[in-house]
Design an enzyme around this catalytic site. Structure first.
Site, PDB file in Angstrom:
ATOM      1  N   GLY A 167      -6.511  25.086 -15.039  1.00 44.74           N
ATOM      2  CA  GLY A 167      -6.614  25.437 -13.619  1.00 44.74           C
ATOM      3  C   GLY A 167      -7.790  24.811 -12.961  1.00 44.74           C
ATOM      4  O   GLY A 167      -8.075  23.760 -13.352  1.00 44.74           O
ATOM      5  N   GLY A 168      -8.513  25.506 -11.998  1.00 49.16           N
ATOM      6  CA  GLY A 168      -9.719  25.221 -11.483  1.00 49.16           C
ATOM      7  C   GLY A 168     -10.700  24.651 -12.453  1.00 49.16           C
ATOM      8  O   GLY A 168     -11.643  23.780 -12.064  1.00 49.16           O
ATOM      9  N   GLU A 226      -5.973  -3.497 -22.863  1.00 50.82           N
ATOM     10  CA  GLU A 226      -5.396  -4.032 -24.165  1.00 50.82           C
ATOM     11  C   GLU A 226      -3.887  -4.215 -23.898  1.00 50.82           C
ATOM     12  O   GLU A 226      -2.952  -4.218 -24.917  1.00 50.82           O
ATOM     13  CB  GLU A 226      -5.631  -3.320 -25.464  1.00 50.82           C
ATOM     14  CG  GLU A 226      -7.073  -3.676 -25.591  1.00 50.82           C
ATOM     15  CD  GLU A 226      -7.314  -3.506 -27.014  1.00 50.82           C
ATOM     16  OE1 GLU A 226      -6.764  -3.788 -28.031  1.00 50.82           O
ATOM     17  OE2 GLU A 226      -8.710  -3.231 -27.443  1.00 50.82           O
ATOM     18  N   GLY A 227      -3.529  -4.484 -22.793  1.00 50.43           N
ATOM     19  CA  GLY A 227      -1.917  -4.658 -22.476  1.00 50.43           C
ATOM     20  C   GLY A 227      -1.391  -3.302 -21.907  1.00 50.43           C
ATOM     21  O   GLY A 227      -1.404  -2.111 -22.122  1.00 50.43           O
TER      22      GLY A 227
HETATM   23  N1  COS Z   1       2.131 -13.332 -32.518  1.00 48.58           N
HETATM   24  C1  COS Z   1       2.110 -14.561 -32.596  1.00 48.58           C
HETATM   25  N2  COS Z   1       2.660 -15.419 -31.472  1.00 48.58           N
HETATM   26  C2  COS Z   1       3.085 -15.041 -30.477  1.00 48.58           C
HETATM   27  C3  COS Z   1       2.973 -13.513 -30.243  1.00 48.58           C
HETATM   28  C4  COS Z   1       2.770 -12.541 -31.048  1.00 48.58           C
HETATM   29  N3  COS Z   1       2.615 -11.427 -30.998  1.00 48.58           N
HETATM   30  N4  COS Z   1       3.554 -13.278 -28.879  1.00 48.58           N
HETATM   31  C5  COS Z   1       3.603 -14.506 -28.251  1.00 48.58           C
HETATM   32  N5  COS Z   1       3.340 -15.452 -29.167  1.00 48.58           N
HETATM   33  C6  COS Z   1       3.463 -16.711 -29.089  1.00 48.58           C
HETATM   34  C7  COS Z   1       4.956 -17.270 -28.782  1.00 48.58           C
HETATM   35  O1  COS Z   1       5.939 -17.306 -29.866  1.00 48.58           O
HETATM   36  C8  COS Z   1       4.800 -18.572 -28.046  1.00 48.58           C
HETATM   37  O2  COS Z   1       4.749 -19.571 -28.879  1.00 48.58           O
HETATM   38  P1  COS Z   1       5.802 -20.929 -28.972  1.00 48.58           P
HETATM   39  O3  COS Z   1       5.362 -21.625 -27.776  1.00 48.58           O
HETATM   40  O4  COS Z   1       5.571 -21.587 -30.286  1.00 48.58           O
HETATM   41  O5  COS Z   1       7.313 -20.446 -28.996  1.00 48.58           O
HETATM   42  C9  COS Z   1       3.516 -18.397 -27.378  1.00 48.58           C
HETATM   43  O6  COS Z   1       2.754 -17.540 -27.981  1.00 48.58           O
HETATM   44  C10 COS Z   1       3.592 -18.259 -25.963  1.00 48.58           C
HETATM   45  O7  COS Z   1       4.397 -16.939 -25.909  1.00 48.58           O
HETATM   46  P2  COS Z   1       5.167 -16.411 -24.426  1.00 48.58           P
HETATM   47  O8  COS Z   1       6.030 -17.713 -23.979  1.00 48.58           O
HETATM   48  O9  COS Z   1       5.684 -15.204 -24.837  1.00 48.58           O
HETATM   49  O10 COS Z   1       3.959 -16.356 -23.320  1.00 48.58           O
HETATM   50  P3  COS Z   1       3.881 -15.546 -21.960  1.00 48.58           P
HETATM   51  O11 COS Z   1       3.111 -16.290 -21.156  1.00 48.58           O
HETATM   52  O12 COS Z   1       5.451 -15.429 -21.619  1.00 48.58           O
HETATM   53  O13 COS Z   1       3.257 -14.114 -22.253  1.00 48.58           O
HETATM   54  C11 COS Z   1       2.746 -11.970 -22.820  1.00 48.58           C
HETATM   55  C12 COS Z   1       3.467 -13.242 -23.102  1.00 48.58           C
HETATM   56  C13 COS Z   1       3.093 -11.446 -21.337  1.00 48.58           C
HETATM   57  C14 COS Z   1       3.344 -10.971 -23.951  1.00 48.58           C
HETATM   58  C15 COS Z   1       1.277 -12.034 -22.788  1.00 48.58           C
HETATM   59  O14 COS Z   1       0.806 -12.825 -21.878  1.00 48.58           O
HETATM   60  C16 COS Z   1       0.265 -10.834 -23.021  1.00 48.58           C
HETATM   61  O15 COS Z   1       0.453 -10.295 -24.045  1.00 48.58           O
HETATM   62  N6  COS Z   1       0.064 -10.319 -21.794  1.00 48.58           N
HETATM   63  C17 COS Z   1      -0.884  -9.113 -22.035  1.00 48.58           C
HETATM   64  C18 COS Z   1      -2.274  -9.541 -22.176  1.00 48.58           C
HETATM   65  C19 COS Z   1      -3.276  -8.360 -22.507  1.00 48.58           C
HETATM   66  O16 COS Z   1      -2.918  -7.349 -23.354  1.00 48.58           O
HETATM   67  N7  COS Z   1      -4.211  -8.352 -21.803  1.00 48.58           N
HETATM   68  C20 COS Z   1      -5.463  -7.098 -22.036  1.00 48.58           C
HETATM   69  C21 COS Z   1      -6.733  -7.603 -22.034  1.00 48.58           C
HETATM   70  S1  COS Z   1      -7.385  -8.454 -23.231  1.00 48.58           S
HETATM   71  S2  COS Z   1      -8.296  -6.692 -24.049  1.00 48.58           S
END
Ligand code: COS
Length: 386
Positions: free
Chosen positions: A344-345, A368-369
């Site tokens: 509550g309060g 971290e996402g």
């Molecule tokens: N492990 C290994 N490789 C990975 C992976 C993983 N978990 N996730 C993606 N990859 C690889 C892909 O396979 C791709 O490789 P290939 O070119 O050989 O196919 C490459 O990395 C690019 O991946 P993708 O095309 O999926 O990239 P996107 O730009 O679409 O981005 C997301 C993917 C959105 C998942 C990514 O940008 C992300 O995690 N964003 C959030 C970032 C974050 O958490 N920030 C928090 C602050 S940092 S503390």
């Protein structure tokens, strides 16, 4: 799958529990008010080996595995989230690039310093125009003889103000970007052109600072590309692998705070009298307590399962890590809301820890996402048939 706790980990957890109860809980409010962790506490963290939980033993760490690390984080996050954050970058995003993809020389040179807590390691990926869209970073690195010249600006860098070593992601090929154009560099704070910017003002997480890191013709020796020459252009994957592990430990931190909120709520429900009875006798309060405990139980089983899976496989558990972060952080935020409601309060007052947990936990759905990025990762994995 059952998780087994080795005797050494059980002993470690007992020590950490005592440290939390005797040293951390009593100063949690002081840390919030002063926005800093006292030096003697940081020293005890070093003495206990907490900065090197996840770093392999051969490099001076405890190498206790992801499950063990998660369990320790649960305990630390019962007191104040900033205690976990202080050691969190050395064990997680600030060291794992080296652990996962570093060369033997890089491991031997940097990991012992990070494991002892002598150095603080941080992770510099996020930029003003590249948060969730991590592949859109603008920081550049150009090769000039034996050096790479880094230029750009990172922000929201946890522990940035006390960083000795940063894993910095920069574009080395503008057309390739995430597909071969991003490289991870190990940048020491003493390298020319490395600057620490302003400490950012946040809603919560006091005692843990985030700030900007600036690179102005910052000179990084060629051998400081994580993994060496063959890893130029492969830094985006390194970042993704580091984040996979971080997502499990983020879930653990949220879970630890949620557990403490349940315990605070139970205590309050037993002793707070309204309408002539302890409020715990009212069904409205009982239902909230039951929901809290049930969700914590689900989150903990999920976390331990995924962490055990990762320890056994020795590789990333991409889908499960995102599921754990999504579920545990969203769940902990719901629990924080119920804890405020039960109190509550009093739950809204700064004299009580519930209000602080409520603010601090809000960040866990973002850093971290974000929860939305976790859903995106889970869905992509499902569609790939994983
Ligand atoms: N492990 C290994 N490789 C990975 C992976 C993983 N978990 N996730 C993606 N990859 C690889 C892909 O396979 C791709 O490789 P290939 O070119 O050989 O196919 C490459 O990395 C690019 O991946 P993708 O095309 O999926 O990239 P996107 O730009 O679409 O981005 C997301 C993917 C959105 C998942 C990514 O940008 C992300 O995690 N964003 C959030 C970032 C974050 O958490 N920030 C928090 C602050 S940092 S503390």
């Amino acid at each position: 799958m059952e998780h087994e706790i080795p005797e050494s980990l059980a002993l470690m957890l007992e020590t950490v529990r005592r440290f939390v109860k005797q040293d951390l809980e009593p100063i949690s409010k002081q840390v919030e008010d002063e926005d800093r962790i006292p030096d003697n506490i940081v020293q005890t963290m070093r003495d206990l080996g907490l900065f090197g939980l996840s770093i392999p033993e051969q490099y001076g760490g405890l190498g206790i595995g992801v499950l063990g690390e998660c369990m320790v984080y649960e305990e630390l996050s019962r007191a104040n989230a900033c205690f976990r954050t202080r050691i969190g970058t050395n064990n997680g995003i600030g060291s794992q690039g080296i652990v996962i993809d570093g060369t033997e020389e890089q491991k031997g040179h940097y990991l012992p310093r990070l494991a002892s807590g002598e150095w603080i390691g941080v992770f510099a990926l996020t930029e003003p125009e590249a948060g969730s869209d991590a592949a859109n970073i603008q920081t550049t690195a150009e090769k000039r003889g034996d050096f790479w010249m880094l230029n750009g600006r990172k922000h929201f860098i946890t522990n940035g103000d006390i960083a000795d070593l940063a894993t910095v992601f920069a574009v080395t090929n503008k057309t390739e970007k995430a597909k071969g154009g991003i490289t991870a560099f190990l940048v020491e704070k003493t390298f020319p052109g490395f600057y620490v910017g302003a400490i950012e003002r946040k809603m919560g997480m006091r005692g843990s600072h985030t700030c900007e890191l600036l690179f102005d013709d910052c000179q990084v020796p060629a051998e400081n590309v994580i993994g060496g020459l063959s890893m130029v252009g492969k830094g985006f994957k390194t970042a993704m692998k580091v984040l996979d592990k971080g997502r499990l430990t983020m879930g653990a931190s949220a879970l630890g705070s949620a557990q403490r909120l349940l315990e605070l709520s139970l205590d309050y429900a037993r002793q707070r009298v309204q309408f002539g009875r302890p409020i715990g006798e009212f069904q409205a309060i009982q239902f909230m307590l039951a929901d809290m405990a049930t969700q914590i139980y689900a989150g903990r089983r999920m976390l331990y399962h995924a962490a055990t899976l990762r320890d056994r496989k020795g590789t990333a558990v991409v889908k499960e890590a995102s599921m754990v972060k999504l579920f545990c952080t969203e769940m902990a935020n719901r629990i924080a809301d119920m804890a405020v409601q039960i109190h509550g309060g009093m739950g809204y007052m700064k004299d009580f820890p519930v209000e602080r947990f409520y603010r601090d936990l809000r960040l866990t759905r973002i850093y971290e996402g974000t929860s939305e990025i976790q859903r995106l990762v889970i869905a992509r994995e499902l569609l790939k048939g994983k």
